[in-house]
Design a protein around this motif. Structure first.
Motif, mmCIF file in Angstrom:
data_model
loop_
_atom_site.group_PDB
_atom_site.id
_atom_site.type_symbol
_atom_site.label_atom_id
_atom_site.label_comp_id
_atom_site.label_asym_id
_atom_site.label_seq_id
_atom_site.Cartn_x
_atom_site.Cartn_y
_atom_site.Cartn_z
ATOM 1 N N SER A 5 0.825 -1.206 0.000
ATOM 2 C CA SER A 5 0.000 0.000 0.000
ATOM 3 C C SER A 5 0.855 1.250 0.000
ATOM 4 N N THR A 6 1.942 1.222 0.792
ATOM 5 C CA THR A 6 2.839 2.381 0.835
ATOM 6 C C THR A 6 3.479 2.636 -0.514
ATOM 7 N N ASN A 7 3.987 1.582 -1.137
ATOM 8 C CA ASN A 7 4.619 1.732 -2.455
ATOM 9 C C ASN A 7 3.622 2.199 -3.500
ATOM 10 N N LEU A 8 2.404 1.664 -3.449
ATOM 11 C CA LEU A 8 1.370 2.068 -4.398
ATOM 12 C C LEU A 8 1.028 3.544 -4.213
ATOM 13 N N ALA A 9 0.883 3.960 -2.955
ATOM 14 C CA ALA A 9 0.566 5.364 -2.687
ATOM 15 C C ALA A 9 1.681 6.277 -3.160
ATOM 16 N N GLU A 10 2.929 5.894 -2.908
ATOM 17 C CA GLU A 10 4.056 6.718 -3.334
ATOM 18 C C GLU A 10 4.114 6.818 -4.855
ATOM 19 N N SER A 147 -10.518 -2.619 -5.258
ATOM 20 C CA SER A 147 -10.368 -3.034 -3.860
ATOM 21 C C SER A 147 -8.955 -2.758 -3.360
ATOM 22 N N THR A 148 -7.966 -2.972 -4.231
ATOM 23 C CA THR A 148 -6.580 -2.709 -3.839
ATOM 24 C C THR A 148 -6.379 -1.230 -3.528
ATOM 25 N N LEU A 149 -6.945 -0.375 -4.367
ATOM 26 C CA LEU A 149 -6.835 1.064 -4.122
ATOM 27 C C LEU A 149 -7.585 1.462 -2.848
ATOM 28 N N ALA A 150 -8.736 0.853 -2.627
ATOM 29 C CA ALA A 150 -9.497 1.157 -1.405
ATOM 30 C C ALA A 150 -8.684 0.785 -0.168
ATOM 31 N N GLU A 151 -7.978 -0.353 -0.222
ATOM 32 C CA GLU A 151 -7.130 -0.756 0.902
ATOM 33 C C GLU A 151 -5.976 0.223 1.095
ATOM 34 N N ALA A 152 -5.388 0.671 -0.010
ATOM 35 C CA ALA A 152 -4.288 1.636 0.090
ATOM 36 C C ALA A 152 -4.770 2.953 0.693
ATOM 37 N N ILE A 153 -5.975 3.382 0.292
ATOM 38 C CA ILE A 153 -6.538 4.617 0.851
ATOM 39 C C ILE A 153 -6.770 4.464 2.351
ATOM 40 N N ALA A 154 -7.326 3.320 2.745
ATOM 41 C CA ALA A 154 -7.579 3.080 4.170
ATOM 42 C C ALA A 154 -6.263 3.084 4.948
ATOM 43 N N GLY A 155 -5.226 2.485 4.378
ATOM 44 C CA GLY A 155 -3.925 2.474 5.035
ATOM 45 C C GLY A 155 -3.338 3.862 5.189
ATOM 46 N N GLU A 246 2.182 15.355 3.503
ATOM 47 C CA GLU A 246 2.462 14.389 2.440
ATOM 48 C C GLU A 246 1.400 13.292 2.400
ATOM 49 N N LEU A 247 1.032 12.786 3.596
ATOM 50 C CA LEU A 247 0.015 11.737 3.648
ATOM 51 C C LEU A 247 -1.335 12.251 3.157
ATOM 52 N N SER A 248 -1.671 13.484 3.522
ATOM 53 C CA SER A 248 -2.946 14.060 3.077
ATOM 54 C C SER A 248 -2.983 14.183 1.561
ATOM 55 N N GLU A 249 -1.878 14.646 0.975
ATOM 56 C CA GLU A 249 -1.805 14.727 -0.484
ATOM 57 C C GLU A 249 -1.901 13.335 -1.092
ATOM 58 N N GLY A 250 -1.241 12.373 -0.444
ATOM 59 C CA GLY A 250 -1.303 11.004 -0.946
ATOM 60 C C GLY A 250 -2.719 10.458 -0.960
ATOM 61 N N VAL A 251 -3.479 10.742 0.094
ATOM 62 C CA VAL A 251 -4.878 10.299 0.148
ATOM 63 C C VAL A 251 -5.671 10.925 -0.996
ATOM 64 N N GLU A 252 -5.473 12.215 -1.230
ATOM 65 C CA GLU A 252 -6.192 12.894 -2.317
ATOM 66 C C GLU A 252 -5.861 12.268 -3.666
ATOM 67 N N HIS A 253 -4.572 12.008 -3.905
ATOM 68 C CA HIS A 253 -4.168 11.403 -5.183
ATOM 69 C C HIS A 253 -4.727 9.985 -5.323
ATOM 70 N N LEU A 254 -4.702 9.229 -4.238
ATOM 71 C CA LEU A 254 -5.247 7.874 -4.287
ATOM 72 C C LEU A 254 -6.748 7.886 -4.558
#
Length: 338
Positions: A5-10, A147-155, A246-254
């Motif tokens: 999830s971290t790698n996907l978000a990055e 579902s994978t993206l939803a899990e990454a967003i939740a993480g 950074e995490l907030s921006e990551g959530v928005e992008h995800l």
């Protein structure tokens, strides 16, 4: 949060950030007026050519100047004429017009090169943007990918909550660290300053000065750890705040990636549903059912008439008729009659 999830978000965040940079630069290029300035320079160049032509051509030919290449060639082979009958130095005027044309040529050449550079940059940026868009979102365009993206967003959201809670804890635990020690240090320093001022006035008490210096040294020792802790706490808070951003921006992008992927997934499912519908409507199975429907209904009508001497009452037509247009991604004849 898992490593995946971290790698996907990055990866998604980096692609989104780069795409924003590309869009910003492309927008800047679209706002440039180089093409307009080049047109103006080319117009000035044509005027300069016409003035050069009139500086040495017969007056009878002024109204119909030749092509630019011919004017330039004629100017190169022009023979000096000296002053005309009115005493005007035609050679000097010719030289001035030629210099004017050289300046116009240089401006046109410079703007042409500038426009070509912008076009090359635009082409490279658009190619990179297409490449980024072609990479997708790092997951397949399927329900599983969503579902994978939803899990990454939740993480990412869970990590963001953790960081924000830590920031809140720092604010509560370190409201005013070391205030007592800092006050003692200020009082000790004030006493040393007072004794130094008294010594300058001739009122010296060396024993009291030594005692004050000793008290100041001890106060500094006691104040050092709280001050260092305050510095460390402030540094930690700054780092956590950057992490939260950074995490907030990551959530928005995800979330944006998930919305875009959802559109792709549901469009694909829509296309497949239409394909299956066309296959059903034009397929042999439905056609065979409708033939059986008509044959059996006609056989019933004949049998009923033979048995009772009158035709039966039958409601409806013998063909299935479907009105359209119904489909977006596939073609089908309308109205469809089976």
């Amino acid at each position: 949060m898992s490593t995946t999830s971290t790698n996907l978000a990055e990866a998604i965040t980096q692609r989104a950030a780069r795409r924003q940079e590309l869009e910003h630069r492309l927008s800047s290029l679209d706002g440039l007026d180089t093409g307009e300035r080049l047109q103006q320079a080319q117009s000035a160049q044509r005027d300069a050519l016409e003035k050069l032509w009139r500086s040495f051509a017969p007056e009878s030919r002024w109204g119909n100047p030749p092509e630019a290449g011919e004017i330039r060639a004629a100017a190169e082979s022009r023979t000096p004429r000296g002053p005309d009958r009115d005493g005007i130095d035609r050679d000097a005027y010719f030289s001035m017009c030629r210099d004017h044309l050289c300046q116009a040529d240089a401006q046109v050449a410079g703007l042409t090169e500038e426009l070509e550079t912008e076009a090359e940059e635009r082409s490279a940026l658009e190619a990179e943007r297409r490449e980024i868009e072609g990479q997708g979102h790092g997951v397949p365009a399927t329900r599983e990918g969503l579902s994978t993206l939803a899990e990454a967003i939740a993480g990412q959201r869970a990590e963001l909550r953790k960081v924000r809670q830590t920031i809140d804890r720092l604010s509560e635990d370190n409201g005013d660290p070391g205030s007592g020690e800092t006050g003692e240090l200020e009082a000790a320093q004030c006493r040393v300053d007072e004794l130094a001022a008294a010594a300058m006035l001739g009122d010296v008490d060396e024993a009291e000065q030594r005692a004050a210096a000793t008290a100041l040294a001890k106060a500094r020792q006691r104040a050092a750890p709280p001050l260092e802790a305050r510095k460390n706490s402030a540094a930690a808070r700054r780092g956590l705040e950057r992490k939260a951003e950074e995490l907030s921006e990551g959530v928005e992008h995800l979330e944006q990636a998930r919305r875009e992927l959802a559109a792709e997934v549901y469009e694909s499912e829509w296309k497949e549903a239409e394909r299956r519908l066309v296959e059903l409507l034009e397929g042999e199975e439905l056609a065979g059912i409708m033939r059986q429907f008509r044959d059996s209904r006609e056989a019933y009508s004949r049998a009923y008439c033979a048995a009772y001497g009158a035709a039966p009452t039958i409601v409806g037509e013998s063909h299935l008729k479907v009105e359209g247009p119904l489909l977006t991604h596939h073609k089908l004849r309308w109205p469809l009659r089976v």
